[in-house]
Design a protein around this motif. Structure first.
Motif, short mmCIF file in Angstrom:
data_model
loop_
_atom_site.label_atom_id
_atom_site.label_comp_id
_atom_site.label_asym_id
_atom_site.label_seq_id
_atom_site.Cartn_x
_atom_site.Cartn_y
_atom_site.Cartn_z
N ARG A 23 1.63 -0.40 -8.06
CA ARG A 23 0.67 -0.54 -6.88
C ARG A 23 0.94 -1.84 -6.21
N TYR A 24 0.67 -2.84 -7.25
CA TYR A 24 0.62 -4.17 -6.80
C TYR A 24 2.00 -4.63 -6.00
N LEU A 25 2.95 -4.20 -6.80
CA LEU A 25 4.39 -4.74 -6.30
C LEU A 25 4.91 -3.89 -5.33
N TYR A 26 4.75 -2.62 -5.37
CA TYR A 26 5.61 -1.67 -4.83
C TYR A 26 4.68 -0.71 -3.62
N ARG A 27 3.42 -0.84 -3.78
CA ARG A 27 2.47 0.04 -2.87
C ARG A 27 2.83 1.42 -2.90
N VAL A 28 3.20 1.96 -3.99
CA VAL A 28 3.72 3.40 -4.21
C VAL A 28 2.55 4.14 -4.25
N GLU A 29 2.64 5.42 -3.97
CA GLU A 29 1.39 6.52 -3.89
C GLU A 29 1.44 7.34 -5.44
N LYS A 30 2.85 7.49 -5.48
CA LYS A 30 3.16 8.45 -6.59
C LYS A 30 4.30 7.89 -7.66
N ALA A 31 4.34 8.17 -8.79
CA ALA A 31 5.05 7.76 -9.88
C ALA A 31 6.63 7.99 -9.26
N TRP A 32 6.84 9.11 -8.71
CA TRP A 32 8.28 9.67 -8.29
C TRP A 32 8.90 8.63 -7.36
N GLU A 33 7.99 7.79 -6.67
CA GLU A 33 8.42 6.97 -5.55
C GLU A 33 8.92 5.71 -6.21
N LEU A 34 8.79 5.61 -7.57
CA LEU A 34 9.27 4.51 -8.32
C LEU A 34 10.99 4.61 -8.32
N CYS A 35 11.41 5.91 -8.42
CA CYS A 35 12.97 6.39 -8.74
C CYS A 35 13.76 5.78 -7.83
N PRO A 36 13.38 5.82 -6.30
CA PRO A 36 14.55 5.45 -5.48
C PRO A 36 14.25 3.82 -5.28
N LEU A 37 13.45 3.33 -5.78
CA LEU A 37 13.10 1.86 -5.86
C LEU A 37 14.12 1.22 -7.18
N GLY A 38 14.44 2.22 -8.00
CA GLY A 38 15.43 1.66 -9.08
C GLY A 38 14.50 1.11 -10.26
N VAL A 39 13.27 1.61 -10.44
CA VAL A 39 12.06 1.20 -11.51
C VAL A 39 12.31 2.06 -12.72
N PHE A 40 12.29 3.35 -12.33
CA PHE A 40 12.33 4.51 -13.38
C PHE A 40 13.50 5.46 -13.12
N GLU A 41 14.14 5.97 -14.07
CA GLU A 41 14.78 7.20 -13.66
C GLU A 41 14.01 8.50 -13.96
N GLU A 42 14.39 9.42 -13.43
CA GLU A 42 13.56 10.66 -13.17
C GLU A 42 12.94 11.02 -14.50
N GLU A 43 13.84 11.17 -15.46
CA GLU A 43 13.56 11.51 -16.77
C GLU A 43 12.40 10.42 -17.63
#
Length: 988
Positions: A294-314
């Motif tokens: 949240r602090y770095l990417y200000r995301v609402e849901k974990a899935w939003e980290l995928c297009p940011l390159g943080v996590f793969e969907e798995e």
């Protein structure tokens, strides 16, 4: 399927706002009335529809109806009753849903948060509308009631705290203070555990700038009731003036905080009674990832980290599954305990496993299958943390390595350095080509070996690539001699092997390359003896071996260190330790099955036959030395002779001693002590003498007795004051052989001095005692000299138990003239000798009990109650007869659940069966006690008859069963033959 992750906040917005976006939000704010309530049910994806949990609109309407019909003096109680009924009913609905859908996890956590929202908002409405109404307020009198922390995140266990921030635009007004005070008293009357603060926006900014915990709480704040403007004004300032400018510092602070927390809670995610919230691999670690996201990417849901390159969907799915499971466990934990608790103790594990539907199968208990899953998720949390670290590193969100690391890197390498297919950057090893592991799977093992050779840590991005390519480790690689060579180099690296093996286990490489080890990863042993899972216990044993080889354990393990220094087959020892518990988790004897597994593993790894045979023997007999030292009378030459015949060679003995030391040390903190150490050392030296031809050539008991008496005569010459000749003569004459054979000269001299102090007095009421510390063995020695009478040994044991002393060894001998000589080696509750200042009180407590001033039976009754965490354990009673372990005695071994009074019950039963006890040895392994008796029948013969053995076994089993429901009389009749007690006995 969308995972149950809600990295949400009312304040959430894209990180890089355009001017148009900011203007649009401002317009929306202006279009709303300041008094509009928040959107209940906005948490989403709950276990029940929001209104089925608690009807917010209906509650507000009922509050207004009561306000319009009741007088002020009766209204408050009616409101409290209404809110309490609403809270109880809503929590009951959620609990019913939890029982029906026990793995709901986050959906339950959000439901509890929603139920709390409705009650808090209803209380706020009552206070603002009916107690302190203020229809006309200035902007300075606005008040936001905000949930912060876990409550703000919308995740609550049944008994989580309700953390609230009462926010004002500027300084607090009299109206706001009145509202807050009235509201808090109302919530306290509802028995809610409220954590609260009342601050202005400026105060929040100042405190958040000074304290990372406050900043973290504000990161996930959520408006519950009251005015929206102060809430949004604070949110805007936090993001624009603080959050967006301090990302790397926040990451560093949270990771440092995580490391300190791990250290406080045991440093391992594989502790058998983990802390679900704060422990390594627990919810707090997932929340740390959430906060940083949240602090770095200000995301609402974990899935939003995928297009940011943080996590793969798995990887996000693993995040979701772990959060869902851990929240389910925490919810059940609170519900079963009826209070806020985070420690997943043994008793709670059984209850939760049963709720979640785990059953016994494949030779393992349902609770073990449950905890296996728990530790698998804990491991996934560690994997996700490592992956996240790699991303932060790549995106420069984490601070650069400390100056010391940079200086070290500069002295080693002038910039990036090529190491085969790898390179070193910033003192960390990484891959030169991200496709390396796909094309050359053996490079996965080479990565760890090169890290050891270069003395460099492995870059997080390389670790992520390892995790993504685990399926490349297949049977062909496992059978590759070059891969085996690399693995042996890592395994036997005394300097770096322990952390490399830990990292290989964390990433799954160790379990993939050694699938036999993979079968025990995260496997729990449901007992109170082991502190770790099977894989973590194994790694602890390897860490101990590395410390011994480096000379760091010389003070604790001088013999093992010297053996290592002189040289042993290191590869055999390391492989044997790696394999020694691989047979666990199945119905068969794990030592026998483990030897079979080890044989196959050695063949695949290409060990020479001679080494493989030695590994298999060590695995098959890895418990032998510990069992003999702790469960048999090692002062008996026959015990040593039989042990030596099993071991057969000095090489096996050396390896077995080191393996045994490492195995015991790997069980957990506090298990090893100096008492175990001196037992193992004595057995080692006596057996070594047997195997090398330097054994005791005195074959007769009479010769050994004569030598003991001669040694005492020599010791008597140095006593001050001098021992009268008549006292010495009487002392040499009054004892049976067992006394001279069972104690050393130091103990004989101590009793001689006590006898001299007593003189020739033979008063039945006279008792003499000596208490003094023995730091070399971490014990206090307590010697007692008195007239013998029935039940004395039992009462002595009861007296020490009542005084809070833990008996680690005790021996009692009756003389030919009717005296008892008893010596106890005891420790305090911390496993240390009693302080000098406590000895007088300890001695008085013991003597009062022995004189009958304190009735042991009554005093011990309270001590027999089980602690709740011990209740789930059932230890089947087993009685074993062995007529070969001793030339003179039948050895009876009783395995049973450890309880206060167990020894008393067993010895009394044997006495009632006309069996004389000559030695008693006690060993405890968590909840299991092993009581061993060296006995003869009434005619001085061994117990050979099968019918007699059957009667004894039945009587002993019934005695154990009886002690579960009744406290044995600590002063009951006891066989007066000599007895020996050995090993820590926490319960007396």
């Amino acid at each position: 399927m969308t995972p149950e992750i809600a990295l949400d906040s009312t304040a959430a917005a894209p990180r890089h706002d355009s001017a148009e976006a900011r203007a649009d939000r401002a317009a929306r704010r202006r279009s709303r009335s300041d008094d509009d309530p928040p959107s209940f049910g906005g948490l989403g994806n709950m276990i029940l529809p929001p209104d089925d949990i608690a009807d917010h609109a209906g509650l507000i309407a009922e509050i207004d109806r009561l306000g319009a019909t009741l007088q002020r003096d009766t209204l408050r109680q009616a409101i409290i009753a209404l809110l309490a009924e609403t809270m109880d009913a809503s929590r009951s609905r959620v609990r019913t849903a939890l029982i029906a859908t026990p793995d709901a996890g986050l959906r339950v956590a959000r439901a509890y948060a929603h139920a709390t929202d409705v009650v808090v908002a209803g209380a706020v409405h009552y206070v603002m509308a009916h107690v302190h109404p203020a229809p006309i307020r200035t902007r300075g009198e606005r008040l936001s009631i905000i949930a912060v922390g876990g409550y703000g995140r919308g995740e609550m266990a049944p008994f989580s705290d309700v953390d609230l921030l009462f926010l004002t635009p500027q300084r607090r007004t009299a109206w706001a203070e009145s509202v807050v005070e009235t509201l808090l008293y109302l919530l306290w009357d509802l028995k809610l555990k409220v954590g609260q603060s009342t601050r202005s926006i400026a105060e929040c900014m100042r405190y958040a700038g000074e304290d990372w915990t406050i900043r973290t709480n504000l990161l996930e704040m959520r408006l519950i009731a009251g005015d929206r403007d102060p809430f949004e004004a604070l949110s805007t300032r936090l993001w624009e003036e603080m959050f967006l400018k301090t990302g790397p510092q926040f990451v560093a602070a949270k990771l440092e905080e995580r490391d300190r927390r791990h250290e406080r809670h045991g440093g391992s995610r594989y502790l058998l009674e983990p802390n679900v919230k704060e422990g390594k691999g627990g919810l707090r670690d997932l929340q740390t990832l959430h906060w940083i996201s949240r602090y770095l990417y200000r995301v609402e849901k974990a899935w939003e980290l995928c297009p940011l390159g943080v996590f793969e969907e798995e990887e996000v799915q693993r995040f979701a599954d772990a959060a869902k499971f851990l929240w389910a466990v925490r919810s059940h934990l609170h519900d079963i305990a009826g209070r806020a608790t985070e420690a997943l103790t043994f008793d709670r594990q059984v209850d939760i496993a049963r709720r979640l539907g785990y059953q016994d199968h494949d030779g393992r208990m349902g609770v073990e299958h449950f905890m296996h899953r728990y530790f698998r998720h804990a491991k996934d949390v560690g994997d996700l943390t490592r992956i996240f670290s790699a991303v932060l590193e790549a995106q420069h969100a984490k601070p650069r390595p400390r100056l010391s690391s940079l200086m070290r890197a500069m002295t080693m390498i002038p910039g990036d350095r090529k190491v085969g297919p790898f390179k070193i950057r910033d003192d960390r090893l990484t891959v030169s080509d991200e496709r390396l592991f796909e094309e050359e799977p053996i490079a996965i093992l080479s990565l760890f070996r090169e890290a050891a050779r270069a003395d460099a840590r492995i870059h997080p991005q390389a670790m992520r690539l390892v995790t993504l390519n685990l399926d490349r480790i297949d049977d062909r690689l496992r059978s590759d001699p070059q891969a085996a060579e690399i693995f042996f180099e890592i395994l036997t690296d005394a300097k770096n092997g322990e952390w490399l093996l830990g990292l290989m286990n964390e990433t799954g490489v160790l379990g993939r390359f050694i699938p036999e080890f993979g079968a025990v990863v995260a496997m729990m042993q449901f007992n109170m003896y082991h502190h770790y899972t099977v894989d973590e216990h194994t790694l602890e044993t390897l860490r101990t071996l590395a410390r011994i080889e480096r000379g760091e354990a010389r003070d604790d393990h001088p013999v093992a260190t010297e053996i290592s220094r002189q040289g042993v087959n290191r590869r055999v020892l390391y492989v044997a330790l790696l394999a020694h518990d691989l047979g666990k988790g199945r119905p068969e004897d794990h030592s026998v099955l483990g030897a079979e597994i080890a044989a196959g593993m050695c063949r695949r790894l290409g060990l020479p036959d001679v080494e493989a045979e030695l590994v298999v023997w060590l695995v098959r007999h890895h418990l032998l030395m510990s069992d003999v030292a702790q469960k048999r009378d090692i002062s008996d030459p026959i015990t040593v002779r039989d042990f030596a015949q099993l071991v057969q060679s000095p090489e096996r003995l050396r390896l077995l001693l080191i393996l045994t030391v490492c195995d015991i040390r790997g069980v957990g903190p506090g298990v090893w002590n100096n008492w175990k150490a001196q037992l193992l050392r004595k057995l080692y030296w006596d057996t070594r003498a047997q195997l090398t031809g330097g054994g005791d050539t005195r074959t007769t008991q009479a010769a050994r007795v004569r030598e003991a008496k001669t040694a005492l005569e020599e010791a008597a010459k140095t006593c001050d004051p001098a021992i009268p000749p008549e006292i010495l003569a009487r002392e040499l004459d009054r004892h049976f052989p067992q006394y001279w054979l069972g104690l050393d000269t130091e103990a004989h001299a101590l009793f001689l001095e006590m006898a001299a102090g007593a003189g020739m007095v033979s008063d039945p009421e006279t008792m003499h005692s000596r208490f003094h510390p023995d730091p070399s063995r971490d014990v206090t020695v307590a010697a007692l000299h008195m007239h013998d009478h029935p039940g004395l040994f039992s009462r002595m044991a009861g007296a020490f138990a009542l005084s809070g002393a833990n008996v680690v060894d005790a021996r009692s001998y009756t003389t030919g003239d009717g005296m008892t000589y008893a010596i106890f080696w005891i420790q305090d509750a911390d496993g240390r000798p009693f302080e000098e200042s406590r000895l007088h009180r300890l001695r008085r407590s013991i003597e009062r009990t022995l004189r009958g001033e304190v009735v042991a039976r009554e005093a011990l009754a309270e001590k027999t109650r089980d602690r709740p965490r011990e209740r789930p354990f059932t230890v089947p009673t087993q009685v074993i007869f062995d007529n070969d372990a001793s030339e003179l005695y039948t050895v009876i071994e009783v395995n049973a659940r450890d309880r206060i009074g167990l020894l008393n019950a067993l010895t009394r039963t044997l006495s009632q069966q006309n069996v004389n006890i000559f030695t008693a040895i006690i060993a405890t392994y968590g909840e299991r006690a092993v009581d061993v008796f060296y006995v003869k029948d009434l005619f001085g013969l061994k117990v050979h008859a099968a019918s007699k053995q059957a009667r004894l076994a039945k009587a002993l089993t019934e005695a154990v069963e009886a002690i579960e429901t009744a406290t044995p009389d600590a002063g009951g009749d006891l066989d007066k033959a000599p007895a020996t007690r050995r090993k820590p006995r926490r319960k007396g």
